[in-house]
Design an enzyme around this catalytic site. Structure first.
Site, PDB file in Angstrom:
ATOM      1  N   ASP A 297       0.811  -1.219   0.000  1.00  0.00           N
ATOM      2  CA  ASP A 297       0.000   0.000   0.000  1.00  0.00           C
ATOM      3  C   ASP A 297       0.845   1.270   0.000  1.00  0.00           C
ATOM      4  O   ASP A 297       2.013   1.269   0.397  1.00  0.00           O
ATOM      5  CB  ASP A 297      -0.887   0.043   1.250  1.00  0.00           C
ATOM      6  CG  ASP A 297      -2.090  -0.873   1.163  1.00  0.00           C
ATOM      7  OD1 ASP A 297      -2.148  -1.681   0.222  1.00  0.00           O
ATOM      8  OD2 ASP A 297      -2.966  -0.784   2.045  1.00  0.00           O
TER       9      ASP A 297
ATOM     10  N   HIS B  44      -6.065   3.236  -4.068  1.00  0.00           N
ATOM     11  CA  HIS B  44      -5.961   3.483  -2.628  1.00  0.00           C
ATOM     12  C   HIS B  44      -6.221   4.949  -2.304  1.00  0.00           C
ATOM     13  O   HIS B  44      -5.714   5.464  -1.307  1.00  0.00           O
ATOM     14  CB  HIS B  44      -4.569   3.058  -2.148  1.00  0.00           C
ATOM     15  CG  HIS B  44      -4.467   2.793  -0.672  1.00  0.00           C
ATOM     16  ND1 HIS B  44      -5.427   2.123   0.043  1.00  0.00           N
ATOM     17  CD2 HIS B  44      -3.490   3.099   0.230  1.00  0.00           C
ATOM     18  CE1 HIS B  44      -5.055   2.028   1.306  1.00  0.00           C
ATOM     19  NE2 HIS B  44      -3.889   2.618   1.445  1.00  0.00           N
TER      20      HIS B  44
ATOM     21  N   HIS C  43      -4.870   9.490   0.535  1.00  0.00           N
ATOM     22  CA  HIS C  43      -4.890   8.594   1.703  1.00  0.00           C
ATOM     23  C   HIS C  43      -5.649   9.198   2.888  1.00  0.00           C
ATOM     24  O   HIS C  43      -5.171   9.188   4.023  1.00  0.00           O
ATOM     25  CB  HIS C  43      -3.466   8.235   2.123  1.00  0.00           C
ATOM     26  CG  HIS C  43      -3.363   6.976   2.925  1.00  0.00           C
ATOM     27  ND1 HIS C  43      -3.614   6.935   4.285  1.00  0.00           N
ATOM     28  CD2 HIS C  43      -3.033   5.709   2.578  1.00  0.00           C
ATOM     29  CE1 HIS C  43      -3.424   5.711   4.747  1.00  0.00           C
ATOM     30  NE2 HIS C  43      -3.080   4.935   3.719  1.00  0.00           N
TER      31      HIS C  43
ATOM     32  N   HIS D 282       3.781  -2.233   3.049  1.00  0.00           N
ATOM     33  CA  HIS D 282       3.751  -0.875   2.514  1.00  0.00           C
ATOM     34  C   HIS D 282       5.054  -0.581   1.777  1.00  0.00           C
ATOM     35  O   HIS D 282       6.134  -0.950   2.247  1.00  0.00           O
ATOM     36  CB  HIS D 282       3.551   0.148   3.636  1.00  0.00           C
ATOM     37  CG  HIS D 282       2.245  -0.008   4.359  1.00  0.00           C
ATOM     38  ND1 HIS D 282       2.054  -0.984   5.317  1.00  0.00           N
ATOM     39  CD2 HIS D 282       1.072   0.660   4.245  1.00  0.00           C
ATOM     40  CE1 HIS D 282       0.805  -0.900   5.777  1.00  0.00           C
ATOM     41  NE2 HIS D 282       0.193   0.077   5.142  1.00  0.00           N
TER      42      HIS D 282
END
Length: 281
Positions: free
Chosen positions: A102, A153, A157, A247
């Protein structure tokens, strides 16, 4: 917004978001080979699964095959059924697992992760943030070339549960647009930042042709707990059907880069088939 400023909010928001994400996350299973999605018993998320105790299988038998359906991108996404819960694990048939990363792409870390995946002939999912893609489109082009799946995503964020519907739509739509420009097709998967889902995110994702994907095991690399801890989280949580969350941006990810060099060959030696979803055509 600078990335360092953006992701310093992670620790402040994580506790409340985790509760929201857990409340909105229940068990769904998606097969890696286009079989129907089916309901499974709810499970806490994220939480490590038990280490598989089966005898190791020959890892070379589980290397991935190229994706199919490499036609031009559709002009409009296919509308999907609106879910009320995200998908958090995949079919366990054949000891399958899925790796997801991510918050990227990030030029300091993403290329190293891609190098390791390529060295072991493994594909993964990358849930990218639109503002990170702007200056790193070449990394999405590389992901496409090497058979990785790119998901949405959001652009910045944010914690979606603090936004109105129009703001959520903008975050998602802008990101799908830039992914299509850089990757070559629109994303078919969406992951809510912090795992905090709401009705608008599910509805808008379905309208944009994206299925909601959560995770089963959180490596906790976002908190830079140490390379050994990350390795232990992955190897201890490995089990058929598990979706691993790591990540490749959002902070110092050097521990993630180091850890994957250890745990990825371990998973392969244990006979796991590291897969990605098939594209809908």
């Amino acid at each position: 917004m600078q990335k360092d400023q953006l992701f310093t909010r992670r620790r402040l928001l994580l506790a409340s978001a985790a509760a929201l994400g857990a409340a909105g996350t229940a068990g769904l299973v998606v097969a890696g080979d286009e079989e129907a999605v089916r309901t499974a018993a709810p499970a806490p998320a994220p939480a490590p699964g038990p280490q598989a105790r089966q005898a190791p299988l020959k890892s070379s038998a589980f290397r991935l095959q190229p994706l199919t359906g490499d036609g031009p991108p559709r002009s409009a996404p296919r509308r999907l059924k609106v879910r009320t819960e995200p998908i958090f694990e995949i079919s366990s048939r054949g000891r399958q697992m899925m790796l997801t990363f991510d918050d990227g792409p990030n030029p300091a870390y993403t290329p190293h992760i891609l190098d390791t995946l390529a060295r072991h002939d493994v594909r993964a999912m990358f849930f990218v943030c639109g503002e990170c893609v702007e200056d790193n489109k070449h990394l999405l082009a590389r992901m496409a070339e090497e058979g990785h799946v790119v998901g949405n995503h959001t652009w910045t964020h944010p914690l979606l549960t603090t936004l109105d519907r129009a703001e959520i739509e903008s975050e998602m739509a802008r990101t799908s647009d830039i992914i299509e420009d850089a990757y070559g097709e629109r994303p078919q998967w969406f992951r809510a930042p912090y795992g905090a889902w709401n009705r608008a995110a599910f509805q808008l994702g379905a309208e944009m042709g994206m299925e909601p994907m959560a995770w089963t095991v959180d490596t906790t690399d976002w908190d830079t707990p140490g390379t050994d801890t990350i390795i232990e989280r992955v190897e201890g949580g490995a089990a058929p059907g598990v979706v691993i969350l790591s990540h490749d941006a959002g902070g110092d990810r050097s521990q993630t880069v180091e850890a994957i060099q250890e745990w990825l060959p371990y998973l392969l030696d244990q006979g796991y088939h590291l897969t990605v979803p098939h594209r809908r055509v």
